[in-house]
Design a protein around this motif. Structure first.
Motif, PDB file in Angstrom:
ATOM      1  N   ALA A 109      41.555  33.541  81.512  1.00 35.13           N
ATOM      2  CA  ALA A 109      42.474  33.339  80.224  1.00 35.13           C
ATOM      3  C   ALA A 109      41.292  32.985  79.146  1.00 35.13           C
ATOM      4  CB  ALA A 109      43.813  32.780  80.111  1.00 35.13           C
ATOM      5  N   HIS A 112      38.923  35.342  78.165  1.00 33.12           N
ATOM      6  CA  HIS A 112      39.296  36.500  77.383  1.00 33.12           C
ATOM      7  C   HIS A 112      39.143  35.998  75.920  1.00 33.12           C
ATOM      8  CE1 HIS A 112      41.646  39.617  76.009  1.00 33.12           C
ATOM      9  NE2 HIS A 112      42.385  38.842  75.373  1.00 33.12           N
ATOM     10  N   ASN A 113      39.655  34.528  75.666  1.00 35.66           N
ATOM     11  CA  ASN A 113      39.452  34.074  74.398  1.00 35.66           C
ATOM     12  C   ASN A 113      37.994  34.361  73.813  1.00 35.66           C
ATOM     13  OD1 ASN A 113      42.181  33.464  73.883  1.00 35.66           O
ATOM     14  ND2 ASN A 113      41.869  31.457  74.837  1.00 35.66           N
ATOM     15  N   TRP A 158      45.915  40.901  75.108  1.00 35.59           N
ATOM     16  CA  TRP A 158      46.699  39.672  75.559  1.00 35.59           C
ATOM     17  C   TRP A 158      47.593  40.170  76.617  1.00 35.59           C
ATOM     18  CZ3 TRP A 158      45.856  34.966  76.660  1.00 35.59           C
ATOM     19  CH2 TRP A 158      45.147  34.198  75.718  1.00 35.59           C
TER      20      TRP A 158
END
Length: 318
Positions: A109, A112-113, A158
């Motif tokens: 995650a 991904h940011n 997301w």
């Protein structure tokens, strides 16, 4: 059954109460579930039968002319099912590594940011992570092997990411607790990469996809195969159940949505099942890997992803 009588009386003329296990119960009185099971056996062999209550149990009745045939069928049935169900294979205590596994998912995650930021190096254009790392069928088949791995770390948004984390987390945590983090992540990563490769072969050269779902369904396939290998003796005629359950999950979760890459999900599952089948037999022979080997496998998995992105960067800036 042909009929069930509810009066506690001697059997009618021409009908005999039988007991396939006279040493166990010479009176021929058994629990209802047992006489019912025997009655189903006889019905399957087209032998007339009846069951009736008798005292604290039930008796099974057959015509006198069918007595020997009925006893033969029931004794064969009892002999074949004498040790059913067989004892479950010994279970290894689960590895307490849920925190480490969840940390890897959290790292996914975080990455991904990172891909959403406008990162650039001096003298270079901003990094287009998706262009560098997506599963581009034509480029994969042209030799850009790193895309098999980098595509697993990218997501379209997301919702895509959270869906994979929520669904995949359940299967991945279970797999890591069962095999150990190193072996589990190695197999999951290999399933995802192999699934992407197979998917590239069947699509046109301009096909592109991203997402960890190929590896997620690889984990589903791994669990299904490991279950089949581990409990095959116990399942007997029901041995396809783990596979059927996994295919149900694939149909339920892997085919919905307009932008769903069904091929990637299917091939990820198939790759996971094949790897899981092989790994299951090796585990039965050699046992679960020790802590040191699991650690090496975990670092090897991380190194494969890092090397893939390094190759992608070098190609993009070359």
């Amino acid at each position: 059954m042909d009929g069930i009588t509810h009066q506690n009386e001697p059997p009618e003329e021409g009908w005999l109460a039988i007991s396939p296990n006279p040493d166990e119960e010479p009176t021929g009185v058994f629990p209802r579930w047992r006489t019912g099971r025997w009655a189903l056996v006889l019905e399957a062999r087209r032998i007339p039968c009846r069951a009736e209550p008798s005292g604290d149990g039930w008796r099974l009745l057959v015509p006198a002319a069918c007595r020997e045939a009925a006893l033969k069928e029931l004794r064969l049935f009892e002999e074949e099912n004498r040790h059913w169900p067989p004892p479950l294979p010994p279970q290894h205590p689960p590895t307490q590594n849920s925190l480490a596994t969840l940390s890897v998912l959290l790292l996914l995650a975080t990455f991904h940011n990172l891909t959403l930021l406008d990162l650039r190096l001096p003298g270079l254009d901003p990094i287009d992570w998706v262009a560098l790392g997506n599963s581009h069928a034509g480029k994969i088949l042209a030799g850009e092997w790193w895309r098999l791995f980098t595509a697993l770390t990218l997501h379209s948004g997301w919702l895509h990411l959270l869906g994979n984390l929520a669904i995949g987390g359940v299967f991945i945590v279970r797999l890591c607790r069962d095999l150990g983090s190193g072996l589990a992540w190695s197999l999951i990563l290999a399933s995802g990469a192999l699934g992407n490769l197979l998917n590239a072969f069947v699509h046109s050269s301009d096909h592109r996809s991203v997402g960890a779902s190929t590896a997620v369904f690889g984990a589903v396939g791994l669990l299904a195969a490991l279950g089949q290998v581990r409990y095959r003796r116990n399942l007997l005629k029901r041995w396809p159940l783990p596979l059927a359950a996994a295919l149900g999950i694939l149909a339920l979760l892997g085919t919905a949505g307009e932008n769903t890459d069904i091929g990637a999900h299917l091939f990820g599952f198939a790759a996971g099942f094949g790897l899981g089948w092989s790994a299951g037999h090796l585990l039965k022979k050699y046992g679960r890997p020790g802590r040191r080997l699991n650690t090496l496998l975990a670092w090897g998995s991380a190194a494969a992803v890092i090397a893939a992105w390094a190759a992608a960067m070098q190609k993009g800036w070359g």
